[in-house]
Design an enzyme around this catalytic site. Structure first.
Site, PDB file in Angstrom:
ATOM      1  N   ASP A 193       3.709  -6.855   4.216  1.00 11.24           N
ATOM      2  CA  ASP A 193       5.012  -6.278   3.891  1.00 11.24           C
ATOM      3  C   ASP A 193       5.363  -5.136   4.840  1.00 11.24           C
ATOM      4  O   ASP A 193       6.471  -4.600   4.772  1.00 11.24           O
ATOM      5  CB  ASP A 193       5.061  -5.805   2.437  1.00 11.24           C
ATOM      6  CG  ASP A 193       3.872  -4.971   2.027  1.00 11.24           C
ATOM      7  OD1 ASP A 193       2.736  -5.380   2.336  1.00 11.24           O
ATOM      8  OD2 ASP A 193       4.056  -3.924   1.392  1.00 11.24           O
ATOM      9  N   ASP A 209      -5.123  -1.591 -10.685  1.00 11.68           N
ATOM     10  CA  ASP A 209      -4.722  -0.616  -9.668  1.00 11.68           C
ATOM     11  C   ASP A 209      -3.622   0.314 -10.184  1.00 11.68           C
ATOM     12  O   ASP A 209      -2.845  -0.038 -11.063  1.00 11.68           O
ATOM     13  CB  ASP A 209      -4.222  -1.328  -8.415  1.00 11.68           C
ATOM     14  CG  ASP A 209      -2.995  -2.191  -8.693  1.00 11.68           C
ATOM     15  OD1 ASP A 209      -3.042  -2.967  -9.660  1.00 11.68           O
ATOM     16  OD2 ASP A 209      -1.994  -2.074  -7.969  1.00 11.68           O
ATOM     17  N   GLU A 210      -3.566   1.492  -9.591  1.00 12.80           N
ATOM     18  CA  GLU A 210      -2.457   2.431  -9.721  1.00 12.80           C
ATOM     19  C   GLU A 210      -2.056   2.696 -11.172  1.00 12.80           C
ATOM     20  O   GLU A 210      -0.874   2.831 -11.499  1.00 12.80           O
ATOM     21  CB  GLU A 210      -1.240   1.927  -8.937  1.00 12.80           C
ATOM     22  CG  GLU A 210      -1.500   1.820  -7.441  1.00 12.80           C
ATOM     23  CD  GLU A 210      -0.298   1.317  -6.664  1.00 12.80           C
ATOM     24  OE1 GLU A 210      -0.133   1.734  -5.518  1.00 12.80           O
ATOM     25  OE2 GLU A 210       0.461   0.491  -7.208  1.00 12.80           O
ATOM     26  N   TRP A 269      -8.603  -2.847  -1.440  1.00 10.27           N
ATOM     27  CA  TRP A 269      -7.270  -2.712  -0.842  1.00 10.27           C
ATOM     28  C   TRP A 269      -6.989  -1.319  -0.287  1.00 10.27           C
ATOM     29  O   TRP A 269      -6.137  -1.168   0.587  1.00 10.27           O
ATOM     30  CB  TRP A 269      -6.187  -3.067  -1.864  1.00 10.27           C
ATOM     31  CG  TRP A 269      -5.920  -2.015  -2.919  1.00 10.27           C
ATOM     32  CD1 TRP A 269      -6.584  -1.831  -4.077  1.00 10.27           C
ATOM     33  CD2 TRP A 269      -4.884  -1.014  -2.884  1.00 10.27           C
ATOM     34  NE1 TRP A 269      -6.045  -0.778  -4.794  1.00 10.27           N
ATOM     35  CE2 TRP A 269      -4.991  -0.263  -4.076  1.00 10.27           C
ATOM     36  CE3 TRP A 269      -3.884  -0.680  -1.972  1.00 10.27           C
ATOM     37  CZ2 TRP A 269      -4.145   0.800  -4.373  1.00 10.27           C
ATOM     38  CZ3 TRP A 269      -3.032   0.379  -2.275  1.00 10.27           C
ATOM     39  CH2 TRP A 269      -3.160   1.098  -3.456  1.00 10.27           C
ATOM     40  N   THR A 289       6.535  -8.044  -2.310  1.00 12.95           N
ATOM     41  CA  THR A 289       7.892  -8.525  -2.038  1.00 12.95           C
ATOM     42  C   THR A 289       8.998  -7.564  -2.452  1.00 12.95           C
ATOM     43  O   THR A 289      10.135  -7.994  -2.632  1.00 12.95           O
ATOM     44  CB  THR A 289       8.113  -9.880  -2.740  1.00 12.95           C
ATOM     45  OG1 THR A 289       7.968  -9.712  -4.157  1.00 12.95           O
ATOM     46  CG2 THR A 289       7.138 -10.926  -2.225  1.00 12.95           C
ATOM     47  N   GLU A 290       8.711  -6.271  -2.607  1.00 10.98           N
ATOM     48  CA  GLU A 290       9.787  -5.349  -2.933  1.00 10.98           C
ATOM     49  C   GLU A 290      10.956  -5.503  -1.961  1.00 10.98           C
ATOM     50  O   GLU A 290      12.126  -5.428  -2.359  1.00 10.98           O
ATOM     51  CB  GLU A 290       9.293  -3.904  -2.892  1.00 10.98           C
ATOM     52  CG  GLU A 290       8.366  -3.529  -4.043  1.00 10.98           C
ATOM     53  CD  GLU A 290       6.899  -3.702  -3.691  1.00 10.98           C
ATOM     54  OE1 GLU A 290       6.596  -4.531  -2.798  1.00 10.98           O
ATOM     55  OE2 GLU A 290       6.053  -3.018  -4.287  1.00 10.98           O
ATOM     56  N   TYR A 348      -1.734  -6.116   5.140  1.00  7.57           N
ATOM     57  CA  TYR A 348      -0.539  -6.082   4.288  1.00  7.57           C
ATOM     58  C   TYR A 348       0.659  -6.541   5.126  1.00  7.57           C
ATOM     59  O   TYR A 348       1.101  -5.831   6.031  1.00  7.57           O
ATOM     60  CB  TYR A 348      -0.309  -4.673   3.741  1.00  7.57           C
ATOM     61  CG  TYR A 348      -1.010  -4.402   2.432  1.00  7.57           C
ATOM     62  CD1 TYR A 348      -2.334  -4.783   2.234  1.00  7.57           C
ATOM     63  CD2 TYR A 348      -0.354  -3.760   1.382  1.00  7.57           C
ATOM     64  CE1 TYR A 348      -2.980  -4.542   1.041  1.00  7.57           C
ATOM     65  CE2 TYR A 348      -0.996  -3.507   0.179  1.00  7.57           C
ATOM     66  CZ  TYR A 348      -2.300  -3.905   0.020  1.00  7.57           C
ATOM     67  OH  TYR A 348      -2.951  -3.664  -1.187  1.00  7.57           O
ATOM     68  N   ARG A 367       7.999  -8.893  -8.201  1.00 10.73           N
ATOM     69  CA  ARG A 367       9.121  -8.086  -7.707  1.00 10.73           C
ATOM     70  C   ARG A 367      10.310  -8.972  -7.352  1.00 10.73           C
ATOM     71  O   ARG A 367      11.440  -8.696  -7.707  1.00 10.73           O
ATOM     72  CB  ARG A 367       8.689  -7.270  -6.487  1.00 10.73           C
ATOM     73  CG  ARG A 367       7.981  -5.949  -6.811  1.00 10.73           C
ATOM     74  CD  ARG A 367       6.798  -6.119  -7.758  1.00 10.73           C
ATOM     75  NE  ARG A 367       6.101  -4.875  -8.029  1.00 10.73           N
ATOM     76  CZ  ARG A 367       5.013  -4.465  -7.401  1.00 10.73           C
ATOM     77  NH1 ARG A 367       4.476  -5.215  -6.442  1.00 10.73           N
ATOM     78  NH2 ARG A 367       4.441  -3.323  -7.726  1.00 10.73           N
TER      79      ARG A 367
END
Length: 780
Positions: free
Chosen positions: A427, A333-334, A400, A476-477, A425, A175
């Protein structure tokens, strides 16, 4: 003789110093077993490091230790091959012996024994990692008591070993990319916290960061994205970059020298948009998307055909050549399956293999690549979605999605790394203060990280052995710069280090806080810009009392409690001579309260905070103080003005699903108007199927409206102001809303009417005006 005389002079000066916390040694993580004795060791220009002849491991650690001290302003200690005799030690100059011993009395690998006495320190271990961690412990003891180039350590006997083999930190470089120097700086700190695994997230929808020579388009195209509103307001037209293979080799070697393994992650089958943008033939539709500028969950998947698998195997060949780690992380993931479900070719493949659904296809896909890694002497590790449908037996699972995946993975026969959202997390923001920087909500404080337990309660010991360890994750968005990264990581990394190293029964929050003050001092000396959120002082007053009487009661507090808060009310900066806060106190308006958290010895643990208390400030509410309105779906974040803004402020708190924000109750008697500072922010969060949950409010004017409501977000608006045209107005602006006569205290709801495709509107500030007061000028 001059060296000896100098040492005795320094010994006298050090004898007046108390080690941090009195009986608490200044060590993080806390060692497994510690016995303290009388006396201390002085280390200075006359000290030598000694290793046995041909002890190459000891020699490497000795040089590393000398470098550690030199970086803190100490001398570069000479390293001598040959153990000192008792006569040499008695001659006046201290020695440090570092010795590899296969018969050392240590409990496990990476363990060590450290003995410190006047004139000598000895570090003994069975392996080089143990020697290194013993050296780190001695370094912490010494650097807590330093005068110039001379250090002191108390006499101790320490037997120490880690509780978990995997002690990690994940850094997301996809990111926002960090420089090689910034990654090495993180590795330095990991080593000094006895962490041994850097999970390096290198590919995602927003960027491909690793050079693959066979497929140059991955970095020529996939490493670069065009931000929303590129070119406006001084933004860069493109964002990106990548690591060359030479750079990666250098980083891997740098990590290895600090006993850190780097585990690379290449995300698949989802989070693949940057790769598909580079080589659309390996996507599902064959169309070339752009590299995504949107955070969240994007729809692009790798195809599941043989050509795509061959492409990924070729990529993994180069990855394995760069990273000698046992595990290679393949994501998993996702991966929303819309493209697979809509593809006739993919559906035909599923029928041919007898696969019932797309989840089983993902299992088949990951299984093929996991087997490829196994055939090359490596092992697959992936996020806990890889459990859906089954994966190769030697695959490890990174849990996670909360902690439920831990037991699920163990029961399925897999080793597991504990890395749960939100517990580990980093973030997530560290406080709800207005001056906290960008990140996700809710708050994950220093204490909440420290009190997390890696092994689920009640897990049988035999099953608990399947837990490899744990790691913190730093997505790191919202962290475009090194300053953002350091703020997010430190000092929460200290809490992570202790919960993965120190026996659970020895972990103690108050002890940790006492020892942390010495660590914060080391951070300052190493120019590490840690967050002081845990110690930052909150200055609270009663708006209603102050506005009604001209006096108010001031309450001071911080997250941790129990630490000394010193304050002033005369405009000066608080110091060690300022009054100690003991109970709420009363002040007359106007006044300025300043406060700081300090140790009992007078060392500041936070930057001073201040609050101006006057009529104007009491009728002002910062946007970050507003909360999400009552709604079924809340996903909050503190967003920057632009996705790649490198400044730490301003930030705006928004709910991805609803534009509505609600204040606490505010006295509205006599208020005639409210200036609302707003910021127009790019809506660059991909919500996938959850996009249907966004609350829509129909606009009555071309660009929507700002509405103010009293007490209830679903009540009638008492003020409505059209929003300006985004094409012809600045991104930050203030709107003036007239207020009908209102009495008493009321919460104020601020919302905007907009479609899910319109920008976010972040609230910067509400400024209330009574009759005769002037409105604020300009933008917020």
């Amino acid at each position: 003789m001059r060296v000896r005389a100098a040492l005795f002079s320094v010994l006298f000066s050090f004898s007046c110093l108390a080690f941090a916390g009195g009986s608490e040694l200044p060590l993080i993580p806390l060692p497994s077993k510690v016995d303290q004795h009388q006396g201390q060791l002085l280390v200075g220009p006359g000290t030598t490091l000694r290793v046995a002849p041909s002890d190459t491991a000891g020699l490497r650690v000795a040089h590393a230790f000398s470098d550690m001290l030199a970086r803190m302003g100490g001398p570069s200690l000479p390293v001598v091959e040959g153990l000192a005799t008792p006569e040499r030690a008695a001659a006046g100059a201290s020695i440090i012996v570092i010795r590899l011993d296969a018969n050392a009395r240590v409990t496990s690998s990476e363990g060590y024994v450290l003995d410190v006495s006047p004139g000598e320190a000895r570090i003994v271990a069975r392996d080089e990692s143990g020697l290194y961690y013993g050296a780190v412990t001695l370094w912490q003891l010494l650097t807590a008591n330093q005068k110039g180039s001379t250090f002191a350590a108390p006499a101790v006997h320490i037997e120490d070993w880690p509780q978990f083999a995997w002690r990690g930190l994940m850094i997301d470089s996809a990111r926002h990319k960090q420089s090689v120097e910034e990654i090495e700086r993180i590795l330095d700190q990991m080593a000094l916290h006895k962490l041994n695994t850097l999970h390096w997230h290198l590919t995602d929808d927003q960027g491909w960061r690793i050079e693959i020579k066979r497929y140059p388009e991955l970095t020529r195209i996939g490493a670069w994205r065009t931000p929303p509103d590129a070119g406006k307001n001084g933004e860069l037209a493109r964002y990106g970059g990548y690591y060359t293979q030479d750079q990666i080799r250098a980083v891997v070697a740098y990590a290895q020298a600090r006993h850190i393994t780097i585990v690379p992650e290449l995300d698949m089958p989802g989070h693949a948009q940057a790769a598909v943008a580079s080589y659309p033939q390996f996507g599902v539709t064959g169309e070339r998307p752009t590299v995504s500028a949107d955070w969240g969950i994007n729809p692009y998947l790798y195809n599941a055909d043989d050509n795509t698998l061959h492409f990924l195997q070729n990529v993994l060949d180069e990855v394995m050549a760069l990273f000698p780690s046992r595990y290679i992380h393949l994501g998993g993931d996702e991966a929303i399956k819309d493209q697979w479900n809509a593809s006739p070719a993919v559906q035909a493949k599923m029928r041919a293999f007898g696969l019932k659904n797309a989840e089983q296809l993902q299992s088949w896909f990951m299984g093929r690549l996991g087997q490829y890694l196994h055939d090359h002497g490596r092992h697959l590790i992936g996020w806990d979605e890889i459990l859906e449908g089954g994966v190769p037996g030697d695959a490890a699972v990174m849990s996670w999605r909360g902690t439920s995946g831990v037991e699920k993975a163990i029961h399925a026969g897999h080793d597991v790394v504990v890395a749960p959202d939100p517990y580990l997390y980093l973030d997530y923001v560290q406080s709800s203060r207005d001056d906290e920087t960008a990140g996700r909500l809710p708050v994950r404080s220093l204490q909440s990280v420290y009190t997390f337990r890696v092994a689920p309660k009640g897990l049988p010991p035999q099953q608990a052995q399947r837990i490899l360890g744990a790691q913190a994750n730093v997505w790191t968005e919202h962290m475009p710069s090194d300053a953002h990264l350091q703020h997010a990581i430190f000092p929460r990394l200290d809490a992570v280090a202790e919960i993965v190293w120190t026996p659970a029964g020895e972990q103690n929050w108050q002890s940790f806080l006492t020892r942390l003050s010495g660590q914060l001092d080391r951070y300052r000396r190493q120019d590490i810009h840690y967050a002081d959120s845990a110690f930052a002082v909150n200055i609270d007053v009663s708006r209603q009392q102050a506005l009604a009487t001209g006096t108010t009661t001031v309450t001071l507090s911080n997250q941790v409690g129990g630490e000394t808060i010193r304050y002033t009310v005369d405009g000066t900066s608080p110091d060690a001579n300022s009054p100690i806060y003991k109970a709420p106190f009363t002040v007359k308006l106007p006044t300025r309260v300043r406060a700081v958290t300090m140790t009992n010895a007078g060392q500041a643990l936070s930057q001073p905070r201040e609050r101006v208390i006057d009529d104007e400030s009491l009728r002002s509410v910062a946007g970050n103080e507003l909360s999400a309105c009552p709604t079924p779906n809340v996903d909050e974040m503190r967003a920057q003005p632009t996705p790649d803004a490198t400044s730490m402020a301003p930030v705006y708190t928004i709910n991805n699903f609803d534009s509505c924000r609600l204040s606490n109750a505010i006295p509205l008697d006599g208020v005639r108007s409210i200036d609302v500072g707003l910021a127009r922010l790019p809506r660059n969060v991909a919500l996938a199927h959850d996009a249907t949950l966004i609350v829509q409010r129909k606009a009555a004017t071309p660009h929507g409206e700002m509405e103010l409501r009293a007490d209830r977000c679903d009540g009638p608006a008492f003020a409505t102001v059209p929003l300006p045209d985004p094409a012809s107005s600045p991104s930050t602006f203030a709107l003036k809303a007239s207020v009908p006569p209102m009495h008493g205290t009321h919460a104020i709801c601020v919302l905007t009417t907009a479609s899910p495709h319109d920008p976010y509107y972040g609230v910067a500030r509400l400024q209330l005006h009574t009759a005769g007061t002037a409105s604020a000028k300009g933008s917020p």
